[in-house]
Design a protein around this motif. Structure first.
Motif, PDB file in Angstrom:
ATOM      1  N   LYS A  76      42.121  29.541 -69.109  1.00  0.00           N
ATOM      2  CA  LYS A  76      42.569  30.914 -69.348  1.00  0.00           C
ATOM      3  C   LYS A  76      41.783  31.556 -70.503  1.00  0.00           C
ATOM      4  O   LYS A  76      41.435  30.913 -71.479  1.00  0.00           O
ATOM      5  N   GLN A  77      41.529  32.874 -70.336  1.00  0.00           N
ATOM      6  CA  GLN A  77      40.806  33.644 -71.339  1.00  0.00           C
ATOM      7  C   GLN A  77      41.632  34.863 -71.734  1.00  0.00           C
ATOM      8  O   GLN A  77      42.370  35.424 -70.916  1.00  0.00           O
ATOM      9  N   THR A  78      41.503  35.276 -72.977  1.00  0.00           N
ATOM     10  CA  THR A  78      42.216  36.464 -73.466  1.00  0.00           C
ATOM     11  C   THR A  78      41.246  37.647 -73.499  1.00  0.00           C
ATOM     12  O   THR A  78      40.140  37.569 -74.048  1.00  0.00           O
ATOM     13  N   GLY A  79      41.678  38.746 -72.878  1.00  0.00           N
ATOM     14  CA  GLY A  79      40.858  39.951 -72.872  1.00  0.00           C
ATOM     15  C   GLY A  79      39.744  39.938 -71.843  1.00  0.00           C
ATOM     16  O   GLY A  79      38.918  40.853 -71.829  1.00  0.00           O
ATOM     17  N   ASN A 113      39.680  34.883 -66.227  1.00  0.00           N
ATOM     18  CA  ASN A 113      39.749  33.437 -66.458  1.00  0.00           C
ATOM     19  C   ASN A 113      38.494  32.751 -65.926  1.00  0.00           C
ATOM     20  O   ASN A 113      37.817  33.249 -65.027  1.00  0.00           O
TER      21      ASN A 113
END
Length: 286
Positions: free
Chosen positions: A83-86, A89
């Motif tokens: 998972k990635q923020t901003g 993914n």
């Protein structure tokens, strides 16, 4: 005198026990149309050793404990997500092809008359032929890649009309994969579904699938590239051959053949000696 009588009685009792044990161990060879197998005699005193039908053979086997063996080809897909923020993914997906071997108990536990509970262990060996990153195909650097997959647990099966056996298999899942850059080790749980159909009295065809939810952060991978989600699904196509579990119904009908009659050559009678030879022998004796 009393000691002698005691010894004689003990010896007689021992002989009787040995004779009874030997009678219980007696077996009879029954011809099954596809060969012969040793089984308990059919309770038919008029025709002992006759060629048994498939129903009689199944009755003789009863609910004895044994092991069954399945094997075939299998296909798998593994998805790992970071998972990635901003931003979107990071998603890795591997496609694999290979073969599997499964060993299952037979008649381990019977719940009522319809549901059978058995233990199973399934081993699969895969070769990863393609993988993608965010749905973009990647080029592999190494060619010697492999995947070892183990799925083991409990098997609940139910038979319908002696034609289809449906099974549900919850269990534990362990995976080791040599990837293009990393060594992956997964540990999780899953559920397998399988349908088995008879081809002949000893051969069966099965088709099924497995879905597992795994923890992909075992070993040193947690420090290099940790994953938040990981799952795998597999599809298999295989066969089962067994002498210990015969199919009462099948597409290839069971037809026992009569035993082959052995030709016995008659012994030639010994010819008596000629009369002249007998006369010579008599004169020599005189």
């Amino acid at each position: 005198m009393k000691i002698l009588k005691t010894n004689i009685a003990a010896a007689a009792l021992l002989c009787l026990c040995a004779f009874a044990f030997a009678k219980e161990k007696e077996t009879e060879v029954l011809h099954t149309g596809t060969g012969t197998q040793i089984a308990n005699p059919i309770p038919d005193e008029e025709t002992p050793g006759h060629w048994a039908t498939i129903q009689e053979l199944i009755e003789q086997q009863g609910r004895k404990f044994g092991l069954l063996h399945n094997w075939g080809i299998s296909w798998a897909s593994i998805t790992r997500i970071q998972k990635q923020t901003g931003r979107s993914n990071f998603v890795w997906n591997d496609k694999l092809i290979g073969a599997y071997y499964e060993m299952t108990t037979n008649n381990f536990l019977v719940m009522g008359r319809k549901i059978n509970v058995d233990l199973f262990a399934r081993n699969a060996f895969y070769y990863p032929y393609a993988y993608t990153f965010n749905k973009v195909k990647q080029v592999t650097v190494q060619q010697l890649l492999y995947n070892f997959d183990l799925f083991t647990g409990v098997k609940f099966s139910m038979n319908f009309w002696d034609w289809v056996t449906v099974s549900a298999k919850p269990g534990l899942h362990v995976l080791y994969q040599l990837h293009d850059k990393w060594h992956y080790v997964h540990l999780g749980a899953g559920l397998g579904l399988e349908a088995e159909m008879p081809i002949s009295s000893r051969w069966s065809f099965n088709i099924g699938g497995i879905f597992t939810w795994d923890n992909a952060n075992l070993g040193s991978n947690k420090r290099m590239r940790p994953f938040d989600l990981s799952w795998e699904y597999q599809a298999q196509l295989g066969f089962r051959y067994s002498k210990k579990k015969l199919n009462p119904k099948s597409f290839v009908k069971y037809t026992p053949r009569p035993p082959k009659k052995k030709k016995v050559r008659a012994l030639k009678p010994k010819t008596p000696a000629p009369a002249q030879d007998q006369a010579v022998n008599v004169t020599e004796e005189e």
